[in-house]
Design a protein around this motif. Structure first.
Motif, PDB file in Angstrom:
ATOM      1  N   MET A 136      -7.435   7.732 -12.739  1.00 50.11           N
ATOM      2  CA  MET A 136      -7.412   7.792 -11.277  1.00 50.11           C
ATOM      3  C   MET A 136      -8.213   6.658 -10.660  1.00 50.11           C
ATOM      4  O   MET A 136      -7.809   6.077  -9.644  1.00 50.11           O
ATOM      5  N   TRP A 137      -9.357   6.295 -11.271  1.00 47.50           N
ATOM      6  CA  TRP A 137     -10.125   5.173 -10.715  1.00 47.50           C
ATOM      7  C   TRP A 137      -9.372   3.866 -10.910  1.00 47.50           C
ATOM      8  O   TRP A 137      -9.464   2.955 -10.081  1.00 47.50           O
ATOM      9  N   LEU A 138      -8.628   3.785 -11.991  1.00 40.80           N
ATOM     10  CA  LEU A 138      -7.833   2.583 -12.215  1.00 40.80           C
ATOM     11  C   LEU A 138      -6.757   2.446 -11.136  1.00 40.80           C
ATOM     12  O   LEU A 138      -6.523   1.363 -10.590  1.00 40.80           O
ATOM     13  N   ILE A 139      -6.102   3.583 -10.832  1.00 40.80           N
ATOM     14  CA  ILE A 139      -5.099   3.568  -9.765  1.00 40.80           C
ATOM     15  C   ILE A 139      -5.759   3.280  -8.427  1.00 40.80           C
ATOM     16  O   ILE A 139      -5.216   2.545  -7.579  1.00 40.80           O
TER      17      ILE A 139
ATOM     18  N   GLU B 227     -10.180  11.193 -19.358  1.00 42.44           N
ATOM     19  CA  GLU B 227      -8.998  10.347 -19.245  1.00 42.44           C
ATOM     20  C   GLU B 227      -8.453  10.384 -17.823  1.00 42.44           C
ATOM     21  O   GLU B 227      -8.031   9.365 -17.275  1.00 42.44           O
ATOM     22  N   ARG B 228      -8.475  11.552 -17.210  1.00 43.05           N
ATOM     23  CA  ARG B 228      -7.997  11.664 -15.829  1.00 43.05           C
ATOM     24  C   ARG B 228      -8.846  10.813 -14.892  1.00 43.05           C
ATOM     25  O   ARG B 228      -8.326  10.082 -14.036  1.00 43.05           O
ATOM     26  N   THR B 229     -10.170  10.923 -15.072  1.00 40.23           N
ATOM     27  CA  THR B 229     -11.066  10.164 -14.196  1.00 40.23           C
ATOM     28  C   THR B 229     -10.814   8.664 -14.340  1.00 40.23           C
ATOM     29  O   THR B 229     -10.706   7.933 -13.344  1.00 40.23           O
TER      30      THR B 229
ATOM     31  N   GLU C 252      -3.594  13.240 -10.536  1.00 40.44           N
ATOM     32  CA  GLU C 252      -4.615  14.286 -10.375  1.00 40.44           C
ATOM     33  C   GLU C 252      -4.016  15.665 -10.668  1.00 40.44           C
ATOM     34  O   GLU C 252      -4.602  16.470 -11.402  1.00 40.44           O
ATOM     35  N   ASP C 253      -2.853  15.954 -10.122  1.00 36.81           N
ATOM     36  CA  ASP C 253      -2.236  17.270 -10.315  1.00 36.81           C
ATOM     37  C   ASP C 253      -1.868  17.493 -11.775  1.00 36.81           C
ATOM     38  O   ASP C 253      -2.050  18.602 -12.311  1.00 36.81           O
ATOM     39  N   PHE C 254      -1.351  16.469 -12.438  1.00 37.36           N
ATOM     40  CA  PHE C 254      -0.935  16.638 -13.840  1.00 37.36           C
ATOM     41  C   PHE C 254      -2.131  16.996 -14.719  1.00 37.36           C
ATOM     42  O   PHE C 254      -2.093  17.970 -15.476  1.00 37.36           O
ATOM     43  N   TYR C 255      -3.199  16.210 -14.623  1.00 37.89           N
ATOM     44  CA  TYR C 255      -4.353  16.471 -15.482  1.00 37.89           C
ATOM     45  C   TYR C 255      -5.066  17.768 -15.091  1.00 37.89           C
ATOM     46  O   TYR C 255      -5.522  18.524 -15.952  1.00 37.89           O
TER      47      TYR C 255
ATOM     48  N   ALA D 187     -11.047   6.703 -23.383  1.00 38.66           N
ATOM     49  CA  ALA D 187     -10.794   8.113 -23.087  1.00 38.66           C
ATOM     50  C   ALA D 187      -9.555   8.607 -23.831  1.00 38.66           C
ATOM     51  O   ALA D 187      -9.529   9.724 -24.359  1.00 38.66           O
ATOM     52  N   ARG D 188      -8.525   7.770 -23.864  1.00 38.96           N
ATOM     53  CA  ARG D 188      -7.309   8.185 -24.575  1.00 38.96           C
ATOM     54  C   ARG D 188      -7.553   8.308 -26.070  1.00 38.96           C
ATOM     55  O   ARG D 188      -6.997   9.205 -26.729  1.00 38.96           O
TER      56      ARG D 188
END
Length: 666
Positions: free
Chosen positions: A102-105, A97-99, A181-184, A123-124
């Motif tokens: 982040m790629w979406l952002i 989900e993080r990946t 990134e930091d949260f996940y 992913a969610r």
């Protein structure tokens, strides 16, 4: 004991036999008596044989308890293994989900529009399924899990609670890429960091090592998840600095250390699986591309070429992550299978153990019953004799206990008499002891105002307060003298300590009695050390022990001087000189007249109240000098010193008395 009884019965067989023939006049009556005796001894011997049966039951209980512990440990192993499996799946889902997030952002930052988040939705969904599985696991096993496991799983649950509110912020486009990134990363790190703690809760060593290896695998997965982003950040400005190269090199070196830890803990089959990943084409190609980054060196880089290479590297890393996760999935499946097998084996072993112990217990009971029945009849007479011996022994023990209340056995021991029956009239011995004497003040006046019951109740209250302190300090009660008591100690230290404790008790009991309207207890204590004669007096029909000598007379006089000096406790100079410690708590207050010369008397300042004690210590030097001047008959100087003491402490009764003595001389 039974062997001795048998010998005694053998010697008296003839008399017992003739007596039995005389009393059994008819055959029917004799058989009846024999049956009754046989039944009685059968019951007694069966009771005796209960002990080995009880021992077997105790041993069986210990085995069953141990088996229960093993079964519980096996169940806990399965529960922890399941929890580890869920955590691994959840961490994997979070990282996917993080990946995707982040790629979406990243695409939004480059193109200015949001792409269709197909991968993010998938992913969610995966993450939500793992959270639902976790909640179901916690609901089903919450009561069975130990507190430490619950504590560790609560950390995972806390991150799950924070995940949904964070998604809302992400969907509103209010979070930056670094924040995502930091949260996940932090959440996944906290979750996977609980696995080593969970490993400590299992007793199976190989299972614990497997869990630690799984934690290493998740760390490896993390390194390959974050590496592309580290490289991307280092290259996004089109120029490599030494710090950028150092960061890239560090990102390449960390997985090597994690792999070494994994290989040292993983089981052989899991080690082989990971080696298969390391030998795969994706792993080899990714390693070659990593080396190409390091070969760039410090300076500008071609962003288009590097970006194309980075995208290819990301695809390789994703493929490697899938392979690593495949290994982790296999490890968690094997871990749960092994835990399930251990749990089933423990339950089966426990069932077999229960059955075996029940059979063994039945056999033991039957054997004990047959043995008791076999040996019952021949030992009827032995049993009766044993009962008589037990009865006589109990009577003798009771007699001994009662006689100890009236006979001072410690005194007999000092006289060298081990058995009271061996005491002879006039037997005596000389011992060096410290005598302890106590006497109630004004007892005659008090008793005249009380009924006989209240008088004896007052005396017993006083004695019950003193005697425990005498006993606990190694003293021996010699005599009760109505309103007085005399005891002796082998050590002057012990006698003085007992006296001080008695005076502390006096302060406490009087406070209680005054609060309840009772008459305060007033008594004095004296101690004197010296040679004491211990002996027996009386007649052959009535004897008693006696403690006598000049030492006894001196201690009684010493105690009586407490009225004169208006103090609680006095000791003679012989006791004072025998003290090894605590001499500073005493002060010399005067002298006891004696035909062999005056005997110094010392007052104990330790029994004073805190305020009085401090004033007594402050005037101790002046008081001692005044007593010395008084001894040298320098009355004027002694008067001045005692007056100096009274100026500081007007309530010093001993100083007041001595001053009056000095004034009489002047």
């Amino acid at each position: 004991e039974f062997y001795c009884i048998m010998l005694d019965l053998t010697k008296r067989r003839a008399s017992l036999g003739s007596s039995g023939s005389a009393t059994s006049s008819t055959k029917g009556e004799g058989m009846k008596n024999s049956r009754v005796a046989s039944m009685g001894i059968w019951a007694k011997l069966l009771g005796i044989l209960v002990f080995p049966v009880s021992g077997l039951c105790l041993f069986a209980t210990m085995i069953l308890i141990n088996s229960g512990y093993q079964a519980a440990a096996a169940v806990e192993l399965y529960q922890v293994s399941t929890a580890v499996s869920i955590i691994v799946d959840f961490v994997y889902a979070c990282k996917k989900e993080r990946t995707a997030q982040m790629w979406l952002i990243e695409e939004f930052n480059h193109d200015g529009v949001w792409m269709e988040p197909v991968d993010l939705i998938a992913a969610r969904d995966h993450t939500d399924k793992t959270m639902a599985t976790f909640d179901a696991f916690m609901t089903d096993n919450l009561d069975a899990l130990n507190p430490e496991v619950i504590l560790r799983l609560s950390v995972v649950k806390n991150f799950m609670r924070e995940l949904k509110p964070h998604r809302v912020l992400s969907d509103r486009h209010v979070t930056l890429m670094k924040e995502e990134e930091d949260f996940y990363n932090e959440g996944a790190h906290y979750c996977q960091a609980q696995i080593p703690h969970l490993a400590k809760q299992v007793q199976d060593r190989q299972a614990a090592l497997t869990m630690l290896a799984i934690a290493d695998g998740l760390s490896l997965f993390e390194e390959y998840s974050t590496r592309p982003f580290h490289i991307h950040h280092a290259l996004e400005y089109g120029y490599l600095t030494p710090q950028d190269l150092q960061m890239i090199k560090l990102a390449f070196d960390l997985p090597k250390a994690v792999l070494e830890s994994f290989h040292s803990r993983a089981a052989p089959q899991h080690y082989a699986l990971m080696m298969g990943v390391e030998e795969s084409a994706e792993w080899v190609e990714a390693a070659e591309r990593d080396e190409s980054y390091l070969a760039l060196g410090v300076g500008p880089v071609a962003l288009d070429a590097i970006r194309e290479q980075a995208e290819a590297q990301v695809r390789l890393k994703e493929a490697i992550q899938e392979k690593v996760f495949g290994v982790l999935s296999q490890m968690t499946d094997d871990l749960k299978s092994e835990a399930n097998k251990v749990s089933n084996d423990a339950q089966a072993a426990q069932a077999i153990l229960y059955s075996s112990l029940i059979v063994c217990l039945i056999i033991t009971i039957l054997s004990a019953t047959l043995l008791a029945r076999t040996i019952a009849v021949p030992y009827v007479k032995l049993h009766k004799a044993g009962q008589k011996l037990v009865k006589d022994s109990k009577a003798m023990e009771l007699h001994t206990q009662v006689s100890r209340r009236f006979v001072p056995f410690e005194t007999l021991t000092l006289m060298g008499v081990d058995n009271i029956a061996l005491l002879t009239l006039g037997q005596s011995v000389m011992k060096r002891l410290t005598l302890f004497f106590g006497d109630l003040v004004g007892f005659t006046t008090i008793s005249s105002r009380l009924s006989p019951d209240d008088t004896f109740r007052l005396i017993n209250t006083w004695l019950e307060g003193l005697i425990p302190y005498i006993n606990v300090n190694g003293g021996t009660i010699d005599k009760f003298l109505g309103d007085g008591i005399i005891a002796f100690f082998n050590s002057a230290e012990d006698a003085v300590e007992a006296a001080i404790q008695c005076m502390n008790w006096k302060r406490d009991i009087n406070k209680h009695r005054q609060e309840n309207g009772g008459i305060p207890l007033a008594f004095g204590l004296g101690c004197n050390s010296g040679d004491v004669m211990l002996g027996s007096i009386g007649t052959l029909d009535r004897m008693d022990t006696l403690t006598t000598s000049e030492t006894v007379r001196i201690v009684e006089t010493c105690e009586s001087m407490t009225r004169k000096y208006k103090c609680d406790m006095l000791i003679t100079e012989s006791t004072y000189h025998h003290l090894e410690h605590g001499k500073k708590a005493f002060r010399k207050v005067g002298f006891l007249p004696h035909e062999n010369g005056p005997i110094g008397l010392y007052e104990c300042m330790a029994v004073y109240s805190t305020e009085r004690k401090q004033m007594a210590y402050n005037t101790a030097a002046a008081f001692a000098e005044a007593v010395d001047l008084m001894e040298m008959e320098k009355w004027a100087l002694a008067q001045a010193k005692f007056q100096e003491v009274l100026d500081v402490d007007p309530e010093d009764a001993a100083a007041q008395h001595n001053l009056s003595e000095v004034l009489a001389k002047v």
